[in-house]
Design a protein around this motif. Sequence first.
Motif, PDB file in Angstrom:
ATOM      1  N   ASN A   1       0.806  -1.218   0.000  1.00 34.88           N
ATOM      2  CA  ASN A   1       0.000   0.000   0.000  1.00 34.88           C
ATOM      3  C   ASN A   1       0.842   1.272   0.000  1.00 34.88           C
ATOM      4  O   ASN A   1       0.320   2.365   0.191  1.00 34.88           O
ATOM      5  CB  ASN A   1      -0.938   0.019   1.212  1.00 34.88           C
ATOM      6  CG  ASN A   1      -2.022  -1.026   1.100  1.00 34.88           C
ATOM      7  OD1 ASN A   1      -2.532  -1.285   0.007  1.00 34.88           O
ATOM      8  ND2 ASN A   1      -2.378  -1.646   2.214  1.00 34.88           N
TER       9      ASN A   1
ATOM     10  N   PRO B   1      -3.778   3.610  -1.026  1.00 33.25           N
ATOM     11  CA  PRO B   1      -5.221   3.724  -0.778  1.00 33.25           C
ATOM     12  C   PRO B   1      -5.538   4.823   0.228  1.00 33.25           C
ATOM     13  O   PRO B   1      -4.662   5.308   0.949  1.00 33.25           O
ATOM     14  CB  PRO B   1      -5.577   2.349  -0.220  1.00 33.25           C
ATOM     15  CG  PRO B   1      -4.317   1.846   0.405  1.00 33.25           C
ATOM     16  CD  PRO B   1      -3.192   2.404  -0.422  1.00 33.25           C
TER      17      PRO B   1
ATOM     18  N   ARG C   1      -4.422   4.577   4.050  1.00 29.18           N
ATOM     19  CA  ARG C   1      -3.002   4.846   4.292  1.00 29.18           C
ATOM     20  C   ARG C   1      -2.714   6.340   4.164  1.00 29.18           C
ATOM     21  O   ARG C   1      -1.914   6.895   4.913  1.00 29.18           O
ATOM     22  CB  ARG C   1      -2.151   4.040   3.314  1.00 29.18           C
ATOM     23  CG  ARG C   1      -0.644   4.248   3.429  1.00 29.18           C
ATOM     24  CD  ARG C   1      -0.062   3.733   4.753  1.00 29.18           C
ATOM     25  NE  ARG C   1      -0.317   2.330   4.966  1.00 29.18           N
ATOM     26  CZ  ARG C   1       0.417   1.323   4.478  1.00 29.18           C
ATOM     27  NH1 ARG C   1       1.469   1.582   3.709  1.00 29.18           N
ATOM     28  NH2 ARG C   1       0.110   0.068   4.755  1.00 29.18           N
TER      29      ARG C   1
END
Length: 469
Positions: A225, A255, A258
């Motif tokens: 991520n 995303p 995060r």
Amino acid sequence: MIELHPESRVPLYEQLYQALAGQIRAGVLAPGRPLPGRRTMAEQLGVSVNTVDTAYQMLAAEGLAESRPRRGFFVQETGGMLYTGARASRPEPASPPAGPAPARAAGPRYDLSTVGVDTALFPARSWGRIQRDLLYNSPSLLQRGEAQGDAELRTAIAGYLATYRGVNCTPEQVVVGAGIEYLLGCLAHLFAGSTAAVENPGYSRARAVLQNSGIPCLPADIDKNGLTVEGLIGTGANLCYITPSHHFPTGVTMPAPRRAQLLAWAREVPGRYILEDDYDSEFRFDIRPLPSLQGMAGPDGPVVYLTTFSKSLAPGIRIACMVLPLDLLAAYRRDFALYSNTVSRFEQQTLSRFMTGGYFTRHLARMRLTYKKRMEHFTAALTGSLGKDLVIRGRHSGLHLLLTLPGAGGERAMVEAAGREGVFLHGLSEYYLARPQLCPPDTVVAGYAALADEDISGAAAALARAWLG
């Protein structure tokens, strides 16, 4: 004895000046000694009086000789303060005419680096038409413009970023500069005394610019991520340089959860900032990219937004911009108010009209369509040539792919074997700033933006020869 060489590319007056200057510096011509008269020297050397006079004037301008009225030129007394290097070397004569020059070493047949773009896509006709009109009808652009960039361009950029990237700013917050490297140098001044965390793997050029500008950089590892908050905290840095829209080189998109965690980290302690490089956000082929971190943070949030027009237009057109939070904007204006903008006003105004006239968004749409078709063609050719064991990542966005082929001998062997087949590319581990043992094995980075459509099958076949033998 001074020798001049008429066949040399160095002008005769320059040759004479170098010879005399060398003798003066070496002490061969003592201080106070008269130089030969100009006509005498000209007759001895077979040159014009003007040639000798020019050489003598150059010696006088450098302080090696002085002109005394009606007496000529004399060697100047230097008091030992001038550089006393070796005597001037004999000018190199021009090479005699020869046969055809030897062929230059051929470059790679297929360049799969990540820096190229397809220059055939550049909108030369519309760009040139706008620029010609400005050149003939806007002489005021020859004058110095605003330090942050012309207001018309900053307004156009702010509108575009708000519509397509969710950036929340006014034109006053936009700063235009000749490339992200230049803008990072400005930020390094504003953040003097700070330490920056950078993605590992990541964009080594950004790290180099920050470190060369006095900002120590510490690598923080990424996961599926993007940059982790734990890794960021572990560095102890107060700055964070990230590419959340399309991580370079892995292609990971950060995303929203995060991103929220990173914003929370920045807001937790005054003086923390995120430097958001919106790398390759224009080239997303499946879904619209997430809005920028800056848009999530707001106009005075702890995020500096950076983007460039190098990929969307051409690398040679050095126009980039940053969006500063309001508190940093005041510091920027205080410290950089007397600076001139580093981008030509003609190019600024051309880009402004290119954007406000609707050309830019249409150009981007054409580029996305072209690059998407090229990516699909390239991935199909790679799969057909290298087989089902090949793993391809990065299809959804950006202009490069990660290729993993287990059993191909390892990354280094893959890069070297590809080179022998005329294919230039990089191994993924080359982008690790630390802990290269974390790099996935047997993986290379293949850019396809500058790969001509007619070369795609040939490049895939060359890689098959290199890796499958």
